[in-house]
Scaffold this active site. Structure first.
Site, PDB file in Angstrom:
ATOM      1  N   ASP A  22       0.824  -1.210   0.000  1.00 31.10           N
ATOM      2  CA  ASP A  22       0.000   0.000   0.000  1.00 31.10           C
ATOM      3  C   ASP A  22       0.857   1.259   0.000  1.00 31.10           C
ATOM      4  OD1 ASP A  22      -2.365   1.399  -0.026  1.00 31.10           O
ATOM      5  OD2 ASP A  22      -2.785   1.169   2.115  1.00 31.10           O
ATOM      6  N   TRP A  27       2.838   8.008  -2.486  1.00 36.30           N
ATOM      7  CA  TRP A  27       4.240   8.172  -2.902  1.00 36.30           C
ATOM      8  C   TRP A  27       4.314   9.143  -4.083  1.00 36.30           C
ATOM      9  CZ3 TRP A  27       7.185   7.658  -7.236  1.00 36.30           C
ATOM     10  CH2 TRP A  27       8.575   7.541  -7.067  1.00 36.30           C
ATOM     11  N   ARG A  35      -0.697   9.315 -10.021  1.00 32.15           N
ATOM     12  CA  ARG A  35      -0.760   8.061  -9.257  1.00 32.15           C
ATOM     13  C   ARG A  35      -0.146   6.898 -10.036  1.00 32.15           C
ATOM     14  NH1 ARG A  35      -4.103   7.516  -4.939  1.00 32.15           N
ATOM     15  NH2 ARG A  35      -4.421   5.333  -5.461  1.00 32.15           N
ATOM     16  N   HIS A  39       2.331   3.560  -9.111  1.00 26.60           N
ATOM     17  CA  HIS A  39       2.113   2.140  -9.398  1.00 26.60           C
ATOM     18  C   HIS A  39       3.293   1.557 -10.177  1.00 26.60           C
ATOM     19  CE1 HIS A  39      -1.782   2.394  -7.672  1.00 26.60           C
ATOM     20  NE2 HIS A  39      -2.336   3.087  -8.642  1.00 26.60           N
ATOM     21  N   ASN A  70     -11.029  -2.588  -5.370  1.00 18.72           N
ATOM     22  CA  ASN A  70     -10.280  -1.627  -6.189  1.00 18.72           C
ATOM     23  C   ASN A  70     -10.973  -1.308  -7.526  1.00 18.72           C
ATOM     24  OD1 ASN A  70      -7.036  -2.804  -5.011  1.00 18.72           O
ATOM     25  ND2 ASN A  70      -8.171  -0.987  -4.384  1.00 18.72           N
ATOM     26  N   ARG A  73     -12.165   2.310  -8.173  1.00 20.13           N
ATOM     27  CA  ARG A  73     -11.280   3.429  -8.555  1.00 20.13           C
ATOM     28  C   ARG A  73     -11.644   3.928  -9.953  1.00 20.13           C
ATOM     29  NH1 ARG A  73      -5.412   2.455  -5.790  1.00 20.13           N
ATOM     30  NH2 ARG A  73      -6.247   1.811  -3.779  1.00 20.13           N
TER      31      ARG A  73
HETATM   32  C1  IPE Z   1      -5.529  -2.733  -0.227  1.00 20.94           C
HETATM   33  O1  IPE Z   1      -5.170  -1.403  -0.417  1.00 20.94           O
HETATM   34  C2  IPE Z   1      -5.506  -3.463  -1.533  1.00 20.94           C
HETATM   35  C3  IPE Z   1      -4.186  -3.653  -2.137  1.00 20.94           C
HETATM   36  C4  IPE Z   1      -3.045  -3.318  -1.616  1.00 20.94           C
HETATM   37  C5  IPE Z   1      -4.206  -4.303  -3.425  1.00 20.94           C
HETATM   38  P1  IPE Z   1      -6.251  -0.246  -0.615  1.00 20.94           P
HETATM   39  O2  IPE Z   1      -5.492   1.015  -0.701  1.00 20.94           O
HETATM   40  O3  IPE Z   1      -7.151  -0.579  -1.747  1.00 20.94           O
HETATM   41  O4  IPE Z   1      -7.093  -0.359   0.730  1.00 20.94           O
HETATM   42  P2  IPE Z   1      -7.938   0.722   1.528  1.00 20.94           P
HETATM   43  O5  IPE Z   1      -8.955   1.278   0.576  1.00 20.94           O
HETATM   44  O6  IPE Z   1      -6.994   1.754   2.023  1.00 20.94           O
HETATM   45  O7  IPE Z   1      -8.539  -0.066   2.652  1.00 20.94           O
HETATM   46  C1  IPE Z   2      -1.480   0.286  -3.428  1.00 23.98           C
HETATM   47  O1  IPE Z   2      -1.321   1.662  -3.431  1.00 23.98           O
HETATM   48  C2  IPE Z   2      -1.806  -0.270  -4.792  1.00 23.98           C
HETATM   49  C3  IPE Z   2      -3.183  -0.747  -4.932  1.00 23.98           C
HETATM   50  C4  IPE Z   2      -4.090  -0.763  -4.016  1.00 23.98           C
HETATM   51  C5  IPE Z   2      -3.559  -1.246  -6.240  1.00 23.98           C
HETATM   52  P1  IPE Z   2      -2.554   2.660  -3.431  1.00 23.98           P
HETATM   53  O2  IPE Z   2      -2.922   2.951  -4.846  1.00 23.98           O
HETATM   54  O3  IPE Z   2      -3.643   2.166  -2.587  1.00 23.98           O
HETATM   55  O4  IPE Z   2      -1.869   3.935  -2.777  1.00 23.98           O
HETATM   56  P2  IPE Z   2      -2.504   4.947  -1.741  1.00 23.98           P
HETATM   57  O5  IPE Z   2      -3.051   4.124  -0.608  1.00 23.98           O
HETATM   58  O6  IPE Z   2      -3.574   5.696  -2.456  1.00 23.98           O
HETATM   59  O7  IPE Z   2      -1.355   5.794  -1.308  1.00 23.98           O
HETATM   60 MG    MG Z   3      -4.099   2.384  -0.628  1.00 27.07          MG
END
Ligand code: IPE
Ligand code: IPE
Ligand code: MG
Length: 253
Positions: A22, A27, A35, A39, A70, A73
């Protein structure tokens, strides 16, 4: 109780580490980048972690890459994450195979595009006889979805008269989960400072140790992994029992 589950035992290992990767978005945001860049850098961290885990003797590494939630999103981000998995398998499969890595994908397959699904099946088939580290990628994975799919499959078998209701126990249920061929994780790491499970391995992590790292996933390096492993080894795993000194008191009474 098995030897590995003795009360109060300082854990060796762990042999199965699962990571909630996460913090990619934050980052990127901190750097004024889109974003997607987070990734992309997250994929570098994933590659680095696979290599480090192998070198550190971890037998099974499970990485949470895309959750059933997810899909909420923006469409562009979802497509980008789908493309990233596709490119990862296409680019890295040969090298993973050459290093003896066994690739497994856990999660619902029905919602994946046909080409991605074929690729995932190909990756598993190509590496199924490898004897090195197992790399399980949790993609379109949600623990509740996995448990419901399993319950539905077992219910269908009962309805068809193939199994008795009374035959359904923890062992049978486990053997029908996506993780049927994997041991339970001893350690679950979540990066980025969030302290929740977000629908990850709810059944399998029943007795896992949790380590929450403040490091954002794209920055996760060997030192961060070693810190988490060291933290795990300091834990006392009791599995519902009591720690050893108390145990001895009971024996002496
Ligand atoms: C959990 O992260 C899922 C993955 C790392 C793939 P999220 O960023 O989606 O989780 P929440 O929304 O903060 O709980
Ligand atoms: C983890 O990073 C990747 C996935 C959940 C796919 P995030 O995309 O959730 O990053 P933050 O939590 O928004 O920083
Ligand atoms: Mg996240």
């Amino acid at each position: 109780m098995s030897a590995g589950q003795r009360q109060g035992q300082q854990p060796a290992g762990p042999s199965h580490v699962a990571i909630i990767m996460d913090g990619n978005g934050r980052w990127a945001q901190m750097r004024g980048l889109p974003r997607q860049e987070g990734h992309r850098r997250g994929l570098d961290a994933l590659r680095r972690t696979v290599k480090n885990a192998g070198e550190l003797g971890i037998a099974v590494l499970t990485l949470y890459s895309f959750s059933t939630e997810n899909w909420r999103r923006p469409q562009a981000e979802v497509s980008f994450l789908m493309g990233l998995l596709k490119r990862f398998v296409e680019k890295d499969l040969a090298e993973l195979d050459a290093s003896g890595v066994k690739v497994r994908i856990i999660g619902g397959r029905e919602d994946l595009a046909p080409d991605l699904r074929r690729l995932v099946e190909h990756a598993e088939a190509m590496t199924c006889n490898n004897t090195g580290m197992t790399l399980a990628i949790a993609f379109n994975y949600g623990s509740r979805d996995e448990i419901v799919r399993t319950a539905r499959a077992l219910a269908a078998e009962v309805a068809a008269g193939r199994i008795a209701t009374s035959a359904i126990d923890e062992a049978l249920f486990s053997s029908r989960l996506d993780t049927s061929d994997l041991p339970d994780p001893e350690l679950v790491i979540r990066t980025s400072g969030e302290t929740r499970i977000s629908n990850f391995l709810l059944w399998q992590a029943a007795y896992a140790e949790f380590v929450f790292s403040p490091v954002l996933w794209p920055d996760f390096d060997r030192a961060a992994l070693e810190d988490a492993l060291a933290e795990y080894r300091r834990r006392e795993r009791r599995f519902g029992g009591v720690s050893e000194p108390a145990d001895r008191n009971v024996g002496a009474a």
